[in-house]
Design a protein around this motif. Structure first.
Motif, PDB file in Angstrom:
ATOM      1  N   LEU A  41      37.705  41.292 -26.392  1.00  0.00           N
ATOM      2  CA  LEU A  41      36.595  42.061 -25.810  1.00  0.00           C
ATOM      3  C   LEU A  41      36.167  41.433 -24.477  1.00  0.00           C
ATOM      4  CD1 LEU A  41      34.597  44.418 -26.439  1.00  0.00           C
ATOM      5  CD2 LEU A  41      33.054  42.704 -27.414  1.00  0.00           C
ATOM      6  N   CYS A  42      36.046  40.095 -24.485  1.00  0.00           N
ATOM      7  CA  CYS A  42      35.645  39.385 -23.259  1.00  0.00           C
ATOM      8  C   CYS A  42      36.630  39.620 -22.123  1.00  0.00           C
ATOM      9  CB  CYS A  42      35.571  37.881 -23.515  1.00  0.00           C
ATOM     10  SG  CYS A  42      34.069  37.378 -24.342  1.00  0.00           S
ATOM     11  N   VAL A  43      37.901  39.425 -22.429  1.00  0.00           N
ATOM     12  CA  VAL A  43      38.936  39.582 -21.404  1.00  0.00           C
ATOM     13  C   VAL A  43      38.838  40.966 -20.777  1.00  0.00           C
ATOM     14  CG1 VAL A  43      41.425  39.734 -21.019  1.00  0.00           C
ATOM     15  CG2 VAL A  43      40.491  37.882 -22.423  1.00  0.00           C
ATOM     16  N   ALA A  44      38.611  41.965 -21.635  1.00  0.00           N
ATOM     17  CA  ALA A  44      38.579  43.344 -21.127  1.00  0.00           C
ATOM     18  C   ALA A  44      37.313  43.594 -20.307  1.00  0.00           C
ATOM     19  CB  ALA A  44      38.685  44.334 -22.289  1.00  0.00           C
ATOM     20  N   ILE A  45      36.133  43.283 -20.867  1.00  0.00           N
ATOM     21  CA  ILE A  45      34.930  43.682 -20.127  1.00  0.00           C
ATOM     22  C   ILE A  45      34.675  42.771 -18.929  1.00  0.00           C
ATOM     23  CG2 ILE A  45      33.904  44.765 -22.167  1.00  0.00           C
ATOM     24  CD1 ILE A  45      31.896  42.595 -22.365  1.00  0.00           C
ATOM     25  N   ASP A  46      35.361  41.642 -18.876  1.00  0.00           N
ATOM     26  CA  ASP A  46      35.281  40.805 -17.689  1.00  0.00           C
ATOM     27  C   ASP A  46      35.770  41.575 -16.457  1.00  0.00           C
ATOM     28  OD1 ASP A  46      34.602  38.348 -16.552  1.00  0.00           O
ATOM     29  OD2 ASP A  46      36.667  37.651 -16.575  1.00  0.00           O
ATOM     30  N   ALA A  48      31.128  38.422 -18.976  1.00  0.00           N
ATOM     31  CA  ALA A  48      31.990  37.782 -19.980  1.00  0.00           C
ATOM     32  C   ALA A  48      32.542  36.454 -19.481  1.00  0.00           C
ATOM     33  CB  ALA A  48      33.125  38.713 -20.354  1.00  0.00           C
ATOM     34  N   ARG A  49      32.881  36.349 -18.227  1.00  0.00           N
ATOM     35  CA  ARG A  49      33.594  35.190 -17.633  1.00  0.00           C
ATOM     36  C   ARG A  49      34.845  34.869 -18.429  1.00  0.00           C
ATOM     37  NH1 ARG A  49      31.744  32.785 -13.421  1.00  0.00           N
ATOM     38  NH2 ARG A  49      32.769  30.811 -13.771  1.00  0.00           N
ATOM     39  N   GLY A  50      35.935  34.843 -17.711  1.00  0.00           N
ATOM     40  CA  GLY A  50      37.228  34.781 -18.365  1.00  0.00           C
ATOM     41  C   GLY A  50      37.515  33.570 -19.231  1.00  0.00           C
ATOM     42  N   LEU A  51      37.001  32.419 -18.854  1.00  0.00           N
ATOM     43  CA  LEU A  51      37.472  31.194 -19.496  1.00  0.00           C
ATOM     44  C   LEU A  51      37.123  31.171 -20.975  1.00  0.00           C
ATOM     45  CD1 LEU A  51      36.690  28.616 -16.702  1.00  0.00           C
ATOM     46  CD2 LEU A  51      38.926  29.256 -17.595  1.00  0.00           C
ATOM     47  N   PHE A  75      26.891  31.971 -16.941  1.00  0.00           N
ATOM     48  CA  PHE A  75      26.134  32.292 -15.731  1.00  0.00           C
ATOM     49  C   PHE A  75      27.060  32.795 -14.629  1.00  0.00           C
ATOM     50  CE2 PHE A  75      24.270  28.589 -17.778  1.00  0.00           C
ATOM     51  CZ  PHE A  75      22.965  29.012 -17.981  1.00  0.00           C
ATOM     52  N   GLU A  76      26.497  33.607 -13.766  1.00  0.00           N
ATOM     53  CA  GLU A  76      27.225  34.020 -12.569  1.00  0.00           C
ATOM     54  C   GLU A  76      26.202  34.419 -11.506  1.00  0.00           C
ATOM     55  OE1 GLU A  76      31.333  35.502 -13.366  1.00  0.00           O
ATOM     56  OE2 GLU A  76      30.519  37.284 -12.368  1.00  0.00           O
ATOM     57  N   VAL A  77      26.518  34.121 -10.238  1.00  0.00           N
ATOM     58  CA  VAL A  77      25.574  34.428  -9.165  1.00  0.00           C
ATOM     59  C   VAL A  77      26.197  35.383  -8.167  1.00  0.00           C
ATOM     60  CG1 VAL A  77      24.093  33.500  -7.353  1.00  0.00           C
ATOM     61  CG2 VAL A  77      24.566  32.138  -9.386  1.00  0.00           C
ATOM     62  N   LYS A  78      25.431  36.395  -7.811  1.00  0.00           N
ATOM     63  CA  LYS A  78      25.891  37.423  -6.880  1.00  0.00           C
ATOM     64  C   LYS A  78      24.864  37.521  -5.759  1.00  0.00           C
ATOM     65  CE  LYS A  78      28.475  41.266  -6.266  1.00  0.00           C
ATOM     66  NZ  LYS A  78      28.266  41.091  -4.803  1.00  0.00           N
ATOM     67  N   VAL A  79      25.350  37.507  -4.504  1.00  0.00           N
ATOM     68  CA  VAL A  79      24.456  37.730  -3.374  1.00  0.00           C
ATOM     69  C   VAL A  79      24.365  39.238  -3.161  1.00  0.00           C
ATOM     70  CG1 VAL A  79      24.066  37.291  -0.924  1.00  0.00           C
ATOM     71  CG2 VAL A  79      25.122  35.542  -2.347  1.00  0.00           C
ATOM     72  N   ASN A  80      23.151  39.778  -3.135  1.00  0.00           N
ATOM     73  CA  ASN A  80      23.008  41.238  -3.127  1.00  0.00           C
ATOM     74  C   ASN A  80      23.168  41.851  -1.745  1.00  0.00           C
ATOM     75  OD1 ASN A  80      22.437  41.266  -5.939  1.00  0.00           O
ATOM     76  ND2 ASN A  80      20.362  40.566  -5.475  1.00  0.00           N
ATOM     77  N   ASN A  81      22.855  41.076  -0.704  1.00  0.00           N
ATOM     78  CA  ASN A  81      22.917  41.652   0.643  1.00  0.00           C
ATOM     79  C   ASN A  81      24.129  41.180   1.434  1.00  0.00           C
ATOM     80  OD1 ASN A  81      21.822  39.101   0.637  1.00  0.00           O
ATOM     81  ND2 ASN A  81      20.387  39.477   2.299  1.00  0.00           N
ATOM     82  N   ALA A  82      25.198  40.824   0.726  1.00  0.00           N
ATOM     83  CA  ALA A  82      26.444  40.458   1.419  1.00  0.00           C
ATOM     84  C   ALA A  82      27.632  40.945   0.596  1.00  0.00           C
ATOM     85  CB  ALA A  82      26.519  38.945   1.620  1.00  0.00           C
ATOM     86  N   GLN A  83      28.718  41.218   1.269  1.00  0.00           N
ATOM     87  CA  GLN A  83      29.951  41.660   0.613  1.00  0.00           C
ATOM     88  C   GLN A  83      30.686  40.455   0.077  1.00  0.00           C
ATOM     89  OE1 GLN A  83      31.241  44.650  -0.002  1.00  0.00           O
ATOM     90  NE2 GLN A  83      29.423  45.649   0.843  1.00  0.00           N
ATOM     91  N   MET A  84      30.522  40.137  -1.174  1.00  0.00           N
ATOM     92  CA  MET A  84      31.156  38.924  -1.688  1.00  0.00           C
ATOM     93  C   MET A  84      31.095  38.917  -3.203  1.00  0.00           C
ATOM     94  SD  MET A  84      32.685  36.167  -0.963  1.00  0.00           S
ATOM     95  CE  MET A  84      32.461  35.987   0.825  1.00  0.00           C
ATOM     96  N   GLY A  85      32.138  38.473  -3.836  1.00  0.00           N
ATOM     97  CA  GLY A  85      32.126  38.303  -5.290  1.00  0.00           C
ATOM     98  C   GLY A  85      31.163  37.194  -5.685  1.00  0.00           C
ATOM     99  N   SER A  86      31.290  36.707  -6.889  1.00  0.00           N
ATOM    100  CA  SER A  86      30.344  35.693  -7.356  1.00  0.00           C
ATOM    101  C   SER A  86      30.543  34.393  -6.583  1.00  0.00           C
ATOM    102  CB  SER A  86      30.500  35.495  -8.857  1.00  0.00           C
ATOM    103  OG  SER A  86      31.233  34.339  -9.134  1.00  0.00           O
ATOM    104  N   ILE A  87      29.441  33.726  -6.242  1.00  0.00           N
ATOM    105  CA  ILE A  87      29.516  32.501  -5.437  1.00  0.00           C
ATOM    106  C   ILE A  87      29.218  31.260  -6.262  1.00  0.00           C
ATOM    107  CG2 ILE A  87      28.973  33.613  -3.251  1.00  0.00           C
ATOM    108  CD1 ILE A  87      26.130  32.494  -3.539  1.00  0.00           C
ATOM    109  N   SER A  88      28.897  31.461  -7.538  1.00  0.00           N
ATOM    110  CA  SER A  88      28.624  30.325  -8.407  1.00  0.00           C
ATOM    111  C   SER A  88      28.686  30.828  -9.839  1.00  0.00           C
ATOM    112  CB  SER A  88      27.236  29.750  -8.093  1.00  0.00           C
ATOM    113  OG  SER A  88      26.916  28.695  -8.969  1.00  0.00           O
ATOM    114  N   GLY A  89      29.070  29.959 -10.753  1.00  0.00           N
ATOM    115  CA  GLY A  89      29.123  30.374 -12.147  1.00  0.00           C
ATOM    116  C   GLY A  89      29.345  29.180 -13.036  1.00  0.00           C
ATOM    117  N   GLY A  90      29.186  29.403 -14.342  1.00  0.00           N
ATOM    118  CA  GLY A  90      29.390  28.311 -15.278  1.00  0.00           C
ATOM    119  C   GLY A  90      29.006  28.719 -16.682  1.00  0.00           C
ATOM    120  N   GLY A  91      28.814  27.716 -17.531  1.00  0.00           N
ATOM    121  CA  GLY A  91      28.432  28.025 -18.901  1.00  0.00           C
ATOM    122  C   GLY A  91      28.561  26.814 -19.802  1.00  0.00           C
TER     123      GLY A  91
END
Lengths: 460, 460
Positions: free
Chosen positions: B205-210, B295-298, B306-322
Motif C-alpha cells: 500500500l505504501c509503495v503504491a500511494i507514495d 507514505a515515503r518509500g523507505l 515527515f516531508e516538507v514542501k515549499v508552496n511558492n516554488a516549483q520543487m519536490g520535497s526539500i526535507s524528510g525523515g521519520g
C-alpha cells in the motif's frame, strides 16, 4: 543482511564529535586567513576522469590512485587476453573515473576549463579530502584533507611574501610560537649544481638532498655518486650544504658562489624581492630561514620553495609550497605561472594536541542540558528550552524521565557544562536550579538571570 | 602528459567561489540549528567496506553503489570462469570498498562499532557528500551532499516534535515563509490497510500511494489491483485517501476509521503526543498538515514520517525523515530505536535562487582591493594592506602594476565592493581615495577613517 561485525577500510577514520569540533577549529582559522588575503573558495568533485589524473604523479603515484569500477556490465568488456596482459592495461577498460589524489591537478583542470570566466590573477583556496592507496601507517592515511591556496596568473613576488604571511598568521593564531619557515629557490639549486661542476643535474641533486634530514649527508653523497656525480662535484657540494646562519650573512656568500650562474642570480634576485616585500609587513611569530638544502621533491617547482617546521614538537613539515611556471601546461594551456602552498591538517592537529593548544571550551557544543524528572517537569521545561535556544544557547531536554544519575552521566559524557534542574519547588517559585558541571556549584535563578549568566559565561 | 581538453565526470560539478559561498550559507544555518538542538557533528570516511553497504539498499540500490577497484594485481585474481559468470559475482573479487551511498548506513555502522563509548540517546548530525551511479539528469547528481540529523536510543516523541521545530527553524531562518511540513505515521497506514480489508498489506500500500503525487489516483489504483488488492479494498481506500483538512477535524475521523486496529491506534496516540509537545513550542513559519497519503518509500520507517514542501516554488520535497526501530539491526545490534531527517541542499539552493532569498552581500569575500599604480604606490600600500587585514577586513593588493582599467575589471568580476586608490597625491596628503564600486562614489579619507567606514559598512 550481513550480521558481521562492521569495520572501516584500513587507513580511513571516523571522526567523532570531539574530533570534528577540533578539526573545524583548525579549518576555520585557515579559511578566515585565506579569505582575509583575498582567496576565494573552490570545490571540485571527489571523482575525476581517470585521464585527467593519469600521468600527473609519476608511475608510483599512478599506482596509488583509487580507481572506480565502471557501472553496468564491465565484465563483458574484458577478454581472456586482457586478463593475461595484467592489471595495468586492464584498468582503463573497466575504470573511467578515480578519486582525486591531490587538489592541484583538479585546480589546474578547473582553470583550463574555466579560463574564460575566471578573473586572473586567480586566487583560490580549496579544503577537501584526497585519497591515496598508500600503505597506511602512523600519521599516514588513505583519506586525508588538504588545505591549498594558490595564485595563478602573476609573477609578482608579493605572492611569495604573502604566503609567508599566511603561514605565519595561521600558525600564530593557532597559538604556535616556535616555528621556522624555511625557504629556498630552485634557481639557487640550479646555480649550486653549476658551481660544483654538475651543470644541469639539479633535478637529481634535488631528489638526493631532499633526503638530507632523513638519511643524513653520507647517504646523500652515496646516492649522488651512484647517480653519476663526480667525486669532485660531491666534494665541492659539502661546504655549500653547510652554509647556515642569518639570511643577511648568507646572501653575500651565495652572491660569490653563484656569480657565474644566471639561474643562481635569478634565484637570489627573487629572494631579495620577496624579503624586501616582507620588510614592509610585520611577521608575528615565524622565524625565517634561508635553507640552501631545502629541495622539496616535486619536480614542477621553478622558483621560491617553502617549508614549515614546528621547533618544539616532534613532527615533520606541517606546511609547504612553492612557485611553478607551467601548472596548466599538462592540459594544453602553457605559460600560466602560479605559486601556492598547503597546510597539513592532520599534522597540525597532532601538534596542537601535543602542545595542549586547543582552546578550553572549544569543544562545547551543547551548552545546557535540562534534566527530565517527570511528565510535569518536562512540560514545564518546554518553553524554557525554546527560550534558551532563541537566545542562541545550545540546549537539549533529556527526552526520557529517567534516573537523574543517568542524565548527569550523559551530560558528563557529552561535556555539557551546565545542567538545569526543574523540580516541584523550582516550578512553584520559578527559580530554576542551574548546576555548573565543572565546579559543582548550583544557583537558583530566574530564567532571565540564567540567560544572562550563560551569555556572559559563553562570551568570555 | 595528456593534452586533451579536460572534463569532469557526468553528473558531478565544480563549485566556483560564488556558489561555494552560497552553499556554505545554507550549511551554516543548518549546522547552527542542529547544534542549538544538541546534535553533535560526526564525519565518516568516503569509502566503506563493500560488505557494509551491500544488501542495505535493495538490488536496485546495490547497482548504484560506486565500487572501488582493488589496488595491486586484481587481474591475477580473475579467472576466465569468473568472466563468464558476469559482473555481479565478479565485483566482490576485485573490489573490497565502495563510496558511501547515504549517511544512514555509515551512521548505523558507527553506532554499532562505538556502542560502548557513545552517550545514548545519541544525537548526531552529519553533513557530507554521497555518491550514486544514477542516470544524471536535471537536479539529479552523482555526487551530492546530504545533511542528516538523527537521535538513536530513545522512544520519546519529543524527538519527533523537535524535528518539526528544526525543519521550521532552518527554513524560516533561510527566509522561506510559505512551506508545509506534512506528517503521517506508519501505524496509520497499517491501520488503513486493516480498515479497507487488506490487513498486513501496508508495505505494498505504501509503495503504491507514495506515487500518488506523481502518477495520480487512477494509476495507483491500477497498481494495487495488479498487486492483488481486491476491488472492494480499493473502493474502501478512496474516501480514506480523500481525507483532508485541519488536523483537529481529521483526528476524530481517523479515530472512528481505525477503532479496531491496534497499529492505527498506536499511530494516532503517537501523533497526539507529538502535537501536544508542539503546543508548548512556538512554530515560526511552517504550516502543519496531517497527510494520510504520505507514505515515503523507505521500508525501514516504523513510526512518524515527515516531508516538507515549499508552496511558492516549483520543487519536490526539500526535507524528510521519520522513525525507524531497527537501524542497527543490520549490524547485529537490534532494538535501537531512532528518528531522523535530512535536508536536500541542492533543492534548497534552487529554491532560494528562485525566490531570490540569498542575502545581499553574502557573496562578498574580498572586501577591498588596493590598486597598484607603480612600485612606489605599491610599497606605500603594504602597511595599509596589513592594517586593514589586522582589523579583520579581507583585503588584497593587485600584485602587478598594470592598467587601472584591468584592475577595476578584476574587482568587478570578483564582486569586490571597495577599491582603494593610492596615487602620488594620496601619498603626499595621507588621504587615501576609497571608491565604492556599487555607487561609484569616491571619498578621500585617512586610514583610520577608512577602517571605521568599512567596519560600519560591513557590520550593517
Amino acid at each position: 543482511m550481513s550480521k558481521d561485525k562492521p569495520s572501516i577500510p584500513k587507513g580511513t577514520r571516523d571522526f567523532g564529535p570531539a574530533t570534528v569540533v577540533k578539526r573545524n577549529y583548525i579549518f576555520s582559522v585557515i579559511k578566515r586567513t585565506f579569505e582575509k588575503f583575498g582567496f576565494l573558495p573552490l570545490e571540485t568533485p571527489a571523482m575525476e576522469n581517470l585521464s585527467v589524473l593519469t600521468g600527473k604523479y609519476g608511475d608510483e603515484g599512478d599506482q596509488l590512485i583509487f580507481k572506480i569500477l565502471n557501472s553496468g556490465d564491465f565484465a563483458g568488456k574484458i577478454t581472456p587476453q586482457d586478463l593475461e596482459k595484467g592489471s595495468k592495461p586492464l584498468t582503463p577498460k573497466i575504470s573511467e573515473k578515480a578519486l582525486r589524489y591531490d587538489l592541484t591537478v583538479p585546480f589546474a583542470r578547473y582553470v583550463v576549463m574555466n579560463r574564460n570566466e575566471v578573473a586572473f590573477p586567480f586566487k583560490r583556496y580549496q579544503i577537501q579530502p584526497v585519497w591515496r592507496a598508500d600503505r597506511p601507517q602512523r600519521g599516514r592515511y588513505r583519506e586525508f584533507y588538504q588545505c591549498d591556496a594558490d595564485v595563478v596568473g602573476t609573477n609578482s613576488l608579493l605572492c611569495e611574501a604573502e604566503i609567508i604571511l599566511m603561514m605565519d598568521e595561521v600558525l600564530s593564531t593557532l597559538g604556535l610560537d616556535d616555528f621556522t619557515i624555511k625557504f629556498n629557490h630552485r634557481g639557487l639549486l640550479a646555480g649550486i649544481a653549476e658551481a660544483i661542476g654538475a651543470s644541469g643535474r639539479e633535478a637529481d641533486l634535488c631528489v638526493a638532498i631532499d633526503k638530507l634530514d632523513k638519511i643524513g649527508q653520507d647517504a646523500v653523497n652515496q646516492e649522488l655518486l651512484q647517480k653519476g656525480f663526480t667525486q669532485d662535484a660531491i666534494n665541492n657540494l659539502q661546504p655549500v650544504l653547510a652554509l647556515t646562519g642569518a639570511i643577511d650573512d648568507l646572501l653575500p656568500k651565495l652572491d660569490a658562489l653563484l656569480q657565474n650562474s644566471e639561474e643562481g642570480k635569478r634565484g637570489l634576485k627573487d629572494i631579495r624581492s620577496m624579503l624586501s616585500f616582507l620588510q614592509s609587513f610585520e611577521v608575528k611569530q615565524a622565524k625565517l630561514q634561508l635553507d640552501v638544502t631545502l629541495a622539496r621533491g616535486l619536480s614542477y617547482y621553478t622558483g621560491c620553495i617553502f617549508e614549515v617546521k614546528v621547533n618544539n614538537a616532534q613532527m615533520g613539515s606541517i606546511s609547504g609550497g612553492g612557485r611553478y611556471d607551467n601548472l596548466t601546461g599538462m592540459f594544453g594551456l602553457p605559460g600560466v605561472s602560479g605559486v601556492g602552498f598547503s597546510f597539513g591538517v592532520d599534522r597540525i592537529f597532532d601538534v596542537l594536541e601535543e602542545l595542549n593548544l586547543f582552546p578550553e571550551g572549544s569543544q562545547t557544543i551543547t551548552q545546557v542540558l535540562i534534566a527530565n524528572f517527570d511528565e510535569e517537569s518536562m512540560r514545564y521545561a518546554l518553553p524554557v528550552l525554546q527560550a534558551l535556544r532563541t537566545m542562541g544557547i545550545s540546549t537539549e531536554l533529556y527526552p526520557d524521565s529517567t534516573k537523574l544519575k543517568k542524565q548527569m552521566a550523559y551530560a558528563d559524557q557529552k561535556q555539557i557544562p551546565f545542567v538545569l534542574l526543574i523540580g516541584s519547588e523550582e516550578m512553584d517559585t520559578s527559580l530554576l536550579n542551574l548546576r555548573n558541571m565543572r565546579t559543582g556549584e548550583q544557583q537558583r535563578l530566574t530564567l532571565a538571570e540564567i540567560i544572562d549568566h550563560l551569555q556572559t559565561y559563553f562570551s568570555a
